[in-house]
Design an enzyme around this catalytic site. Sequence first.
Site, PDB file in Angstrom:
ATOM      1  N   ASP A  98     -86.347  -5.231  -8.618  1.00 27.04           N
ATOM      2  CA  ASP A  98     -87.517  -4.655  -7.980  1.00 27.04           C
ATOM      3  C   ASP A  98     -87.472  -3.144  -8.186  1.00 27.04           C
ATOM      4  OD1 ASP A  98     -89.794  -4.481  -6.301  1.00 27.04           O
ATOM      5  OD2 ASP A  98     -88.515  -3.996  -4.601  1.00 27.04           O
ATOM      6  N   THR A 100     -92.284  -5.391 -10.585  1.00 25.20           N
ATOM      7  CA  THR A 100     -92.780  -4.631  -9.448  1.00 25.20           C
ATOM      8  C   THR A 100     -94.239  -4.948  -9.167  1.00 25.20           C
ATOM      9  OG1 THR A 100     -93.183  -2.385  -8.624  1.00 25.20           O
ATOM     10  CG2 THR A 100     -93.315  -2.702 -10.992  1.00 25.20           C
ATOM     11  N   ASP A 141     -89.124 -10.138  -2.691  1.00 24.70           N
ATOM     12  CA  ASP A 141     -88.089 -10.400  -3.701  1.00 24.70           C
ATOM     13  C   ASP A 141     -87.290 -11.661  -3.395  1.00 24.70           C
ATOM     14  OD1 ASP A 141     -88.668  -7.900  -5.012  1.00 24.70           O
ATOM     15  OD2 ASP A 141     -87.575  -6.899  -3.408  1.00 24.70           O
TER      16      ASP A 141
END
Length: 1252
Positions: free
Chosen positions: A461, A736, A896
């Site tokens: 991430d 992302t 995530d």
Amino acid sequence: MADEGRNAGFPRRCCSRARRQPQESCGGSPWRRRSCWGRAGVKDPGSSASMAEQDQASGSLHGKKQLPAFTWEVRANDRNYHMQFKKKFAFCLTKKKYAGNAIKTAKYNIFTFLPLNLYEQFHRMANVYFVFVILLQTFPEISTLPWYTLLFPLSCLLTIRGLRDLIDDIGRHQSDRNINSRPCEILSGKSFCWQKWRDICVGDIVRLRKESFVPADMLLLCSSEPSSLCYVETADIDGETNLKFRQALLVTHQELVSEEIMAAFDGRVTCEEPNSRMHSFTGTLEWRGETYSLDSEKILLRGCKIRNTDVCYGLVIYAGFDSKIMRNCGKIKRKKTKLDRMMDRLVIIIFLVLLVTSLGLAVASGFWARMFQEKHSYLSALYKRTTPAQQAFFNFWGFTILLSIIIPMSMYITFEFIYLVNSFFINWDLEMYYAVKDIPAKARSTSLNDQLGQIEYIFSDKTGTLTQNVMSFKKCCINGTIYGTGTGRENKQPSGSGLTWSHHGEKKLDFCDATLLEAARRDSDPVLREFLRLLALCHTVMVEEKGDQLVYQAASPDEEALVLAARNLGYVFLARTQDTITISELGVKRTYKVLAMLDFNSDRKRMSVLVRDPQGTIRLYTKGADTVILERLQRRGPNETFTEMALDRFAEETLRTLCLASKEVSEVEYSVWSRRHREASILLQDRARELDKLYEEMEQNLQLLGATAIEDKLQDGVPETIQLLKLGNIKVWVLTGDKQETAMNIGYACKLLTDDMEILEEKEISKILRTYWVSNNHLSSSGEVLCSGCLSQQRPEASRNKKRALIISGDFLDKILHTGEVLKEKGWLWQRLACCRATGSQEQGSLVEKAFVDLATSCQAVICCRVTPKQKALIVELVKKHKKAITLAIGDGANDVNMIKTADIGVGISGLEGMQAVQCSDYALAQFSYLQRLLLVHGRWAYLRICKFLRYFFYKTFAGLMAQVWFAFHSGFTAQPLYEGWFLALYNIFYTAYPVLSVGLLEQDVSAKKSLEFPELYVIGQQDELFNYRVFGITLLHGVSTSLASFYIALWAFEDHVGSKVVGDYESFAVTVATSALLSVLVEFILDTKFWTALSFLMVTASLLLFCFFSFLTQSIDAFRIAPAIFRFPDASWNALTDPYVLLVVLLSLVVNTIPSLTVHLYCTITGKTTIQQKIRLKAKREPEPSVELRAHVPHGSFHRRSSYAFSHQEGYAGLITRGDSLRARTTRRTAPGLLHPETTPALSSLPSPSA
């Protein structure tokens, strides 16, 4: 009274102005459509609208978009309605359609733990094998040991693993209990009562207060803010700390003014079924005969935190596992390492070999029995009850049990202990301890350590993982001069600088340049004055006074950094109203009238503000990306050229830049433009396009003032860590939800992207994939080379060896993986392929996936922007599926979690507000930079130790116990054991366990410092060099040769010769073979150990002492007298090992067994065959590795300038300000009784940011 209270809290004039303004494409009541509330309903570009389309399209392979089914009906304050609906979930079983709000992430409960855990454990082939052997031991005719003696160690093994799983699950239960027990206020009857999160049901109305978490996905009904705005922070979901706004429908804002009215609210929401699309929501609210459109900007998602909003109310739409964040969490998957899976296959192979060997020996025993009976007929009375066939049958099972210890249970018990201790080493590592927040590294899983040494792909991430999400104003270029850090003038206060604005400033200035401060104080440069004035005026920041300090609340950290920089330089933003901005210029307060705010969006890449200064002059201030500002300048002179050079320099330093420009606007020009602007603002069709045209006309002939450079702060050590990982042949992909420009800039800042890389974007990827499909009817095995060839065809000048990076967005990823739209752009091509290749849609989708994965993995870096949590997991799954690679995912937020669960190894960043990622992870770290030590040191050591442990364990097992097979050839194939029963029982527990344990715990080939200095060593684990089928085969042959030498040298010595003490008996022979094999194994361990410690010496010594102790203990005359059936070798070791002749035989066996290992070492030395470590050391002496630098020197090939523009907030804030929706009144507000409780606020409140 209620109306009066609402009027005090929410200015009616703002609402009435909005109501009078016709809306675009309303076609009826202005409040029936989603877009009918000024610009507050505008979507975040590239997130809501585009992702809604992309998510609706997912699941169709041929581009036919499947619209969501609007069958989810929610009725406010009506629990009974929702309780009546059921849905099938397994066979004929049903459950409630509308889930409760309690969540359960644990795997077991008190009833399912035992059966489910045993079911999972018996997925290991070794456990099935051990149960099979125990069942054989229950038959007395073929049993060699009591069955319970084998059941005990198996029970210990299952108990150890079960307890480990139980402890992990208890942690999940505690987490679930804490979340489900959080307090909340639910409307019950006609008042709100404090209850638990788990008590919330769909259709309930919940009251939320500032700093509280949203317990379920809810429709915002109203809030204490003007126009029922509500500010939320999504740090728990995506790690971002900048605030987002949500806004209620006008009708609910105006009507729901008391608890009585709220209790009587009977609105009905019809929307799409629960789904995982985080950025989209489509539905309608029906109330009092009217229908109102709903979108994602009216929805509060579970896990968000209420900020800057005193009170808000929401109607629960999705609860518990139906909420969007829980839909994205994925399921808990039992993770197995690569070595685990290989061991399962090896157990099957060894068992089959064992059966074949036992069958061969059993058949031989049948023939031998028949020959013996024919030759010795006088013994027929002994065999009258058994035929040769029956004897062969019983011998088959006897040999099976006798040889079953080749796969010992003790190996798996030792395995678990080694994993556990290596996990403690990670927990105890002070180099991975984050002292700032007192957070150590934590190995949450104890069975994956060796896989840390085999990682090939890392999926990371961005926000909160690579970056701190903190913006810092670093440099600026004004009128041909560069100021800021790195210029040699920073952090020095100019003499006599008595800053009159210092009481508004910060105690510590992040940006301070003595020359710039002096120039600002003198106020002699008009360009500098306009530059700083622009920073203080052109923004959407809100301000609040707390004591004598100003607290800025910004929609993005970029804007806050610019306003703070202006404040530090004397231009202080003081206050804002709907149509004015007040600033302090070097201590002099000035109020500017705001004539228009030209809002930012991702297409314009700029924002402007049109103001009238106190002297009556109208000026336009504009800031935006360099590419859009420079082309709108009035002239290009020396200063403009120098500014462009400064922008290039800032870009090389990976700073985020903005160009600042202004111009004076005449009264005539403004009056004409203002009239046209009003006309465009009330258009029903094409309003946005007409407004953009007007903005474009106004933003021409600008005068360049300068440029700013902002640093998006990375976490400490991120560039160095990524550089080391790349040297270790580990590819890092960034996944992302942020914008492409921001993600790319971070890519350059952290050295993931470099200047010599060619950037492949979506158009180029489309061309490559189309060429790939045209030129190949099927995927070749060398997809990577093929993609390189396609790339060369598209760009003939590009070398095949040129480094490439792939940048891709979530909606494009969805198209190529689900809809095939990229390949379908030329319709004839898709149809032709469909006709020529009779493959189903699923197969076609798989081929497209493989083509994309082949292309992506051929690139040195991959950045995926605007991806949803489910897409993150999909990317990880694709790489695992098509590349068979070991993957690691690292993140810090709830978005995530799915990716972390899907990857082979999941790492959570701890110490931040969002802890969901840590709770679902296998390892928890405080900083991304600790990843280098986790992988390159602990991971590589763990892999080395486990591989050496397995090699040595198999070797010692084969070397010691294969003599049983050779003895069968000389004992009439009768399955008689060669060794004493106690030797067989203690061989793997005491005699050889400790040396192999020390290898598994402490072995190192190089130190931790050298491991980080030479990350190339990591490649060994990726290529499975230390333990594979070839290594196992060599180990097997080595063990067999050792057993052969030990057995036949002793047999040769005992066959026709006896010692001085006449030791030629069976017991002495067994002791001699056992001693030869044991000493050979220990010498092999001594030769193979590279890292000696005191524990290593102790383990070898202990093994020898224990062998002597137990041998004489179990072979004593007293023990034999007590239980002759159990202690069958009285004084055998004493008689044999005190005879010099036997000792010479043992020494001869030891020398013969050691010669092969010494020969191999000598051969490698003579022929110059160096190890990988030696090659790397030689390479390092010749070519020292350059240190990591953060400055780029080579011009970038794909872009003229690679710096992103410093805007990261969503469109729509300017509309909120100019309508007054986001502004609180200065007077103390009265509240509606029992409903809204805003606190008295002395100044303007507002937009977002937790930071001051």
